[in-house]
Design a protein around this motif. Structure first.
Motif, PDB file in Angstrom:
ATOM      1  N   PHE A  46       0.816  -1.208   0.000  1.00  0.00           N
ATOM      2  CA  PHE A  46       0.000   0.000   0.000  1.00  0.00           C
ATOM      3  C   PHE A  46       0.854   1.264   0.000  1.00  0.00           C
ATOM      4  N   LEU A  47       1.944   1.260   0.744  1.00  0.00           N
ATOM      5  CA  LEU A  47       2.774   2.469   0.829  1.00  0.00           C
ATOM      6  C   LEU A  47       3.356   2.855  -0.524  1.00  0.00           C
ATOM      7  N   ALA A  48       3.643   1.871  -1.365  1.00  0.00           N
ATOM      8  CA  ALA A  48       4.143   2.183  -2.710  1.00  0.00           C
ATOM      9  C   ALA A  48       3.064   2.894  -3.528  1.00  0.00           C
ATOM     10  N   TYR A  49       1.835   2.390  -3.460  1.00  0.00           N
ATOM     11  CA  TYR A  49       0.728   3.048  -4.174  1.00  0.00           C
ATOM     12  C   TYR A  49       0.509   4.455  -3.626  1.00  0.00           C
ATOM     13  N   ASP A  50       0.541   4.585  -2.312  1.00  0.00           N
ATOM     14  CA  ASP A  50       0.316   5.870  -1.671  1.00  0.00           C
ATOM     15  C   ASP A  50       1.384   6.882  -2.076  1.00  0.00           C
ATOM     16  N   ALA A  51       2.645   6.466  -2.071  1.00  0.00           N
ATOM     17  CA  ALA A  51       3.728   7.376  -2.451  1.00  0.00           C
ATOM     18  C   ALA A  51       3.596   7.804  -3.910  1.00  0.00           C
ATOM     19  N   TYR A  56       1.957  12.185  -7.799  1.00  0.00           N
ATOM     20  CA  TYR A  56       1.202  12.618  -8.973  1.00  0.00           C
ATOM     21  C   TYR A  56      -0.139  13.262  -8.643  1.00  0.00           C
ATOM     22  N   GLY A  57      -0.360  13.600  -7.375  1.00  0.00           N
ATOM     23  CA  GLY A  57      -1.553  14.344  -6.981  1.00  0.00           C
ATOM     24  C   GLY A  57      -2.854  13.576  -7.106  1.00  0.00           C
ATOM     25  N   ILE A  58      -2.813  12.289  -6.873  1.00  0.00           N
ATOM     26  CA  ILE A  58      -4.020  11.453  -6.952  1.00  0.00           C
ATOM     27  C   ILE A  58      -4.594  11.363  -5.547  1.00  0.00           C
ATOM     28  N   GLU A  59      -5.772  11.936  -5.343  1.00  0.00           N
ATOM     29  CA  GLU A  59      -6.356  12.022  -3.999  1.00  0.00           C
ATOM     30  C   GLU A  59      -7.824  11.606  -3.997  1.00  0.00           C
ATOM     31  N   GLY A  60      -8.342  11.360  -2.792  1.00  0.00           N
ATOM     32  CA  GLY A  60      -9.766  11.099  -2.599  1.00  0.00           C
ATOM     33  C   GLY A  60     -10.285   9.928  -3.411  1.00  0.00           C
ATOM     34  N   PHE A  63      -7.926   8.358  -5.821  1.00  0.00           N
ATOM     35  CA  PHE A  63      -6.977   7.416  -5.236  1.00  0.00           C
ATOM     36  C   PHE A  63      -7.629   6.047  -5.029  1.00  0.00           C
ATOM     37  N   GLU A  64      -8.866   6.027  -4.561  1.00  0.00           N
ATOM     38  CA  GLU A  64      -9.552   4.748  -4.340  1.00  0.00           C
ATOM     39  C   GLU A  64      -9.661   3.971  -5.648  1.00  0.00           C
ATOM     40  N   ARG A  65      -9.993   4.664  -6.711  1.00  0.00           N
ATOM     41  CA  ARG A  65     -10.085   4.036  -8.037  1.00  0.00           C
ATOM     42  C   ARG A  65      -8.705   3.572  -8.497  1.00  0.00           C
ATOM     43  N   PHE A  66      -7.699   4.437  -8.332  1.00  0.00           N
ATOM     44  CA  PHE A  66      -6.319   4.087  -8.695  1.00  0.00           C
ATOM     45  C   PHE A  66      -5.881   2.826  -7.961  1.00  0.00           C
ATOM     46  N   HIS A  67      -6.098   2.790  -6.667  1.00  0.00           N
ATOM     47  CA  HIS A  67      -5.678   1.650  -5.853  1.00  0.00           C
ATOM     48  C   HIS A  67      -6.404   0.377  -6.292  1.00  0.00           C
TER      49      HIS A  67
END
Length: 91
Positions: A46-51, A56-60, A63-67
């Motif tokens: 998870f920390l790799a995805y979060d970093a 790249y400014g992926i939030e909210g 981010f859930e969709r990205f993850h």
């Protein structure tokens, strides 16, 4: 593999323009995982995805969709790797 042996991609698996974003991210993160001493790969943490997302400014919701998409890609990769390992072991 010779070109004539590569299976044709089914219509439902056609590439879409937005797929490139996720494939690029997965390529950047694919080695950011732990590898077992006897082989095998763990999922990308998870920390790799979060970093990556923070960079790249992926939030909210984005981010859930990205993850979710990234986990889906990585889960399929791990299934592929496991299948290859089992096939090698059966030889």
């Amino acid at each position: 593999m010779p070109k004539e042996k590569v299976p044709t991609r089914p219509e439902e698996a056609r590439a879409e323009y937005w797929h490139e974003f996720y494939w690029t991210a997965w390529e950047a993160l694919r080695f950011d995982r732990q590898y077992g001493a006897m082989g095998g790969e763990s999922p990308i943490g998870f920390l790799a995805y979060d970093a990556y997302a923070r960079r790249y400014g992926i939030e909210g919701e984005a981010f859930e969709r990205f993850h979710a998409f990234m986990r889906a890609i990585d889960d399929e990769w791990l299934i592929h790797v496991d299948g290859k390992a089992k096939a090698e072991a059966d030889k």
